[in-house]
Enzyme design. Structure first.
Site, short mmCIF file in Angstrom:
data_model
loop_
_atom_site.label_atom_id
_atom_site.label_comp_id
_atom_site.label_asym_id
_atom_site.label_seq_id
_atom_site.Cartn_x
_atom_site.Cartn_y
_atom_site.Cartn_z
N ASN A 58 -2.31 10.14 14.20
CA ASN A 58 -2.13 11.32 13.34
C ASN A 58 -3.50 11.80 12.88
O ASN A 58 -4.53 11.22 13.23
CB ASN A 58 -1.20 10.98 12.18
CG ASN A 58 -1.75 9.83 11.36
OD1 ASN A 58 -2.82 9.93 10.77
ND2 ASN A 58 -1.03 8.70 11.35
N LYS A 106 10.94 7.92 -2.37
CA LYS A 106 10.07 6.83 -1.87
C LYS A 106 9.65 5.91 -3.03
O LYS A 106 9.56 4.69 -2.87
CB LYS A 106 8.84 7.39 -1.15
CG LYS A 106 9.20 8.00 0.20
CD LYS A 106 8.03 8.68 0.89
CE LYS A 106 8.48 9.38 2.17
NZ LYS A 106 7.48 10.22 2.80
N LYS A 121 10.93 2.18 -2.34
CA LYS A 121 9.89 1.20 -1.99
C LYS A 121 9.45 0.38 -3.20
O LYS A 121 8.50 -0.40 -3.12
CB LYS A 121 8.70 1.91 -1.33
CG LYS A 121 9.09 2.67 -0.04
CD LYS A 121 7.89 3.10 0.79
CE LYS A 121 8.33 4.00 1.95
NZ LYS A 121 7.33 4.12 3.01
N PHE A 150 1.53 6.62 -1.28
CA PHE A 150 1.31 8.05 -1.08
C PHE A 150 2.53 8.60 -0.36
O PHE A 150 3.22 7.87 0.36
CB PHE A 150 0.07 8.30 -0.21
CG PHE A 150 -1.19 8.45 -1.00
CD1 PHE A 150 -1.78 7.35 -1.60
CD2 PHE A 150 -1.80 9.70 -1.15
CE1 PHE A 150 -2.95 7.49 -2.33
CE2 PHE A 150 -2.96 9.86 -1.87
CZ PHE A 150 -3.55 8.74 -2.47
O1 PMT Z 1 -7.02 10.44 5.40
P1 PMT Z 1 -7.14 11.88 4.94
O2 PMT Z 1 -7.51 12.81 6.05
O3 PMT Z 1 -8.02 12.02 3.73
O4 PMT Z 1 -5.68 12.35 4.50
C1 PMT Z 1 -5.07 11.77 3.39
C2 PMT Z 1 -3.58 11.50 3.63
C3 PMT Z 1 -2.83 12.81 3.80
C4 PMT Z 1 -3.38 10.62 4.87
C5 PMT Z 1 -3.11 10.71 2.36
O5 PMT Z 1 -3.33 11.49 1.23
C6 PMT Z 1 -1.63 10.35 2.46
O6 PMT Z 1 -0.75 11.11 2.13
N1 PMT Z 1 -1.35 9.10 2.93
C7 PMT Z 1 0.01 8.62 3.24
C8 PMT Z 1 0.46 9.12 4.58
C9 PMT Z 1 1.86 8.64 4.94
O7 PMT Z 1 1.98 7.85 5.83
O8 PMT Z 1 2.83 9.09 4.16
P2 PMT Z 1 4.39 8.72 4.34
O9 PMT Z 1 5.08 9.63 3.39
O10 PMT Z 1 4.75 8.79 5.79
O11 PMT Z 1 4.48 7.21 3.88
C10 PMT Z 1 4.74 6.86 2.53
C11 PMT Z 1 3.99 5.62 2.16
O12 PMT Z 1 4.43 4.50 2.96
C12 PMT Z 1 2.48 5.72 2.36
O13 PMT Z 1 1.84 5.07 1.27
C13 PMT Z 1 2.23 4.94 3.65
O14 PMT Z 1 0.95 4.30 3.65
C14 PMT Z 1 3.35 3.89 3.63
N2 PMT Z 1 3.81 3.46 4.95
C15 PMT Z 1 4.40 4.36 5.82
C16 PMT Z 1 4.87 3.93 7.02
C17 PMT Z 1 4.71 2.58 7.38
N3 PMT Z 1 5.15 2.12 8.55
N4 PMT Z 1 4.13 1.71 6.52
C18 PMT Z 1 3.68 2.14 5.33
O15 PMT Z 1 3.13 1.34 4.54
#
Ligand code: PMT
Length: 397
Positions: free
Chosen positions: A208, A336, A340, A322
């Site tokens: 991504n 979330k 979580k 996040f």
């Molecule tokens: O890196 P940059 O270019 O500065 O961009 C920042 C960002 C947009 C990546 C950052 O601000 C952000 O939003 N990070 C989380 C991205 C994400 O995976 O979001 P999600 O809504 O899909 O996941 C929710 C949370 O679960 C996140 O904390 C993620 O780290 C976690 N997760 C998700 C999937 C997975 N298999 N394991 C996880 O731990």
């Protein structure tokens, strides 16, 4: 650095030319830099160079016929927010360690009692490792000076060893931590950042657009506020923040393994990484040929690392996630947060040009059990600072 008044002391070493570059960097960040040179320093780089780079007068002499400059050590000390001495020679270090005040720089440092003074030794490695210099540096630390360890490597005199001025980023962080609150001291913080890459074959992967900027900003600012920081990072093109322990990973499975290894010792975990939710069911060992025609890629789900952290968290451990959303931001964030088992979720929009992936700025909403706070559009470092402010308020609850 914007608006900070830095008194920059330059002493007589060959590394004085690097100090000129540092003055330039500070001015670029809109700090107000006043340079005080020892006489020996003026043999290496001219006063004129520093005057041109700082845009301000340069001070050398303790005595002046100009009535406005008779007490310059007092006024210079009073004006400064912090003092930075780079390069600091063995001789100046010895003078400071013994409280000598025999030129403008040393009198100004004494007059600035109570203000942060950052000292960057730079000299031949024999001089640096000499017990007298080491004793003087120990004394400086006892007196409250912040001493930045020199780098090791090839020195201007031809020798190899410790004594080189460190990278500017290291010194800049040290200076910035003098201005930051130390409200994360005694905290061990685990930050994740960047994307993961899920291999399809030796040439291709699923990933991504995460650049790691948000996670690195969190790691950097937490360190500045006194925390011990472990950063688990996917592949990014960023320099590791100084003072942060970095663990590089590629895939979601590697990130999962590393995070699980580090989670116990962390008092705060913040997951800014964009972990791939799926990976190819098979990763081919040989490159898939174009001639084999378009293929469907079967996917399997990766483990949700954050959800597992939420299930396994120990009492008192703070867990921050996040949420990268393109629609229904707040309801998705709240879901979330609950599913979580988090203390806080940082919701950001990934469709705007100035927010989310790769941008230098972000606009986030913080949601916790007691409500929501919408932050304005800020740089990612400023956003990180505001997130830490919120985490500190959670710690104090
Ligand atoms: O890196 P940059 O270019 O500065 O961009 C920042 C960002 C947009 C990546 C950052 O601000 C952000 O939003 N990070 C989380 C991205 C994400 O995976 O979001 P999600 O809504 O899909 O996941 C929710 C949370 O679960 C996140 O904390 C993620 O780290 C976690 N997760 C998700 C999937 C997975 N298999 N394991 C996880 O731990």
């Amino acid at each position: 650095m914007q608006g900070r008044k830095i008194l920059f002391g330059v002493t007589g070493g060959i590394a004085a030319f690097k100090a000129a570059q540092w003055v330039r960097s500070l001015v670029k960040e809109e700090a107000r830099v006043t340079v005080v040179m020892t006489r020996a320093a003026t043999r290496f780089v001219s006063e004129l160079s520093f005057a041109a780079l700082s845009g301000r007068p340069v001070y050398v002499e303790i005595f002046s016929d100009d009535p406005r400059q008779v007490m310059s050590h007092i006024t210079l000390a009073a004006e400064a927010d912090a003092l930075l001495i780079a390069p600091a020679t063995a001789h100046t270090i010895a003078r400071l360690a013994h409280g000598l005040a025999d030129d403008l720089l040393t009198t100004t440092v004494l007059a600035a009692a109570g203000k942060p003074v950052v000292v960057c030794p730079a000299m031949n490695s024999g001089m640096f490792t000499h017990p007298a210099t080491q004793d003087n540096l120990r004394r400086l630390r006892e007196l409250g000076y912040v001493v930045v360890e020199p780098d090791s490597g090839a020195l201007a005199c031809g020798a190899e060893g410790p004594g080189r001025l460190p990278e500017w980023d290291v010194v800049r962080e040290t200076l910035l931590s003098c201005f930051a609150p130390d409200d994360l001291q005694n905290q061990h913080i685990l930050v994740t950042a960047g994307p993961t890459r899920e291999p399809i074959d030796p040439a291709r992967y699923l990933s991504n657009r995460s650049s790691g900027k948000m996670g690195y900003a969190l790691a950097r600012t937490a360190r500045r506020r006194g925390a011990q920081v472990s950063l688990v990072s996917g592949p990014v093109a960023l320099e590791p923040p100084p003072g942060v322990e970095l663990f590089r990973v590629n895939t979601a499975r590697e990130m999962h393994e590393q995070v699980m290894r580090l989670r116990e010792q962390a008092s705060i975990i913040i997951k800014a990484a964009a972990v791939a939710d799926f990976r190819p069911a098979r990763s081919e060992t040989r490159k898939i040929k174009k001639s084999s025609g378009p293929q469907a890629i079967d996917l399997v789900a990766n483990v949700d690392i954050l959800a597992e952290l939420g299930r396994k968290r120990r009492p008192g451990q703070i867990l921050v996630g996040f949420a990268a959303e393109s629609h229904d931001h707040e309801s998705e964030g709240a879901r979330k947060l609950h599913d979580k088992n988090l203390d806080l979720i940082v919701v950001n929009d990934i469709c705007g040009r100035e927010t989310g992936f790769a941008a230098d700025t972000n606009q986030v909403t913080l949601i916790d059990k007691s409500g929501r706070v919408e932050l304005p559009l800020l740089s990612k470092e400023q956003t990180a600072e505001r997130i830490w402010d919120h985490v500190v308020s959670l710690l104090n609850e």
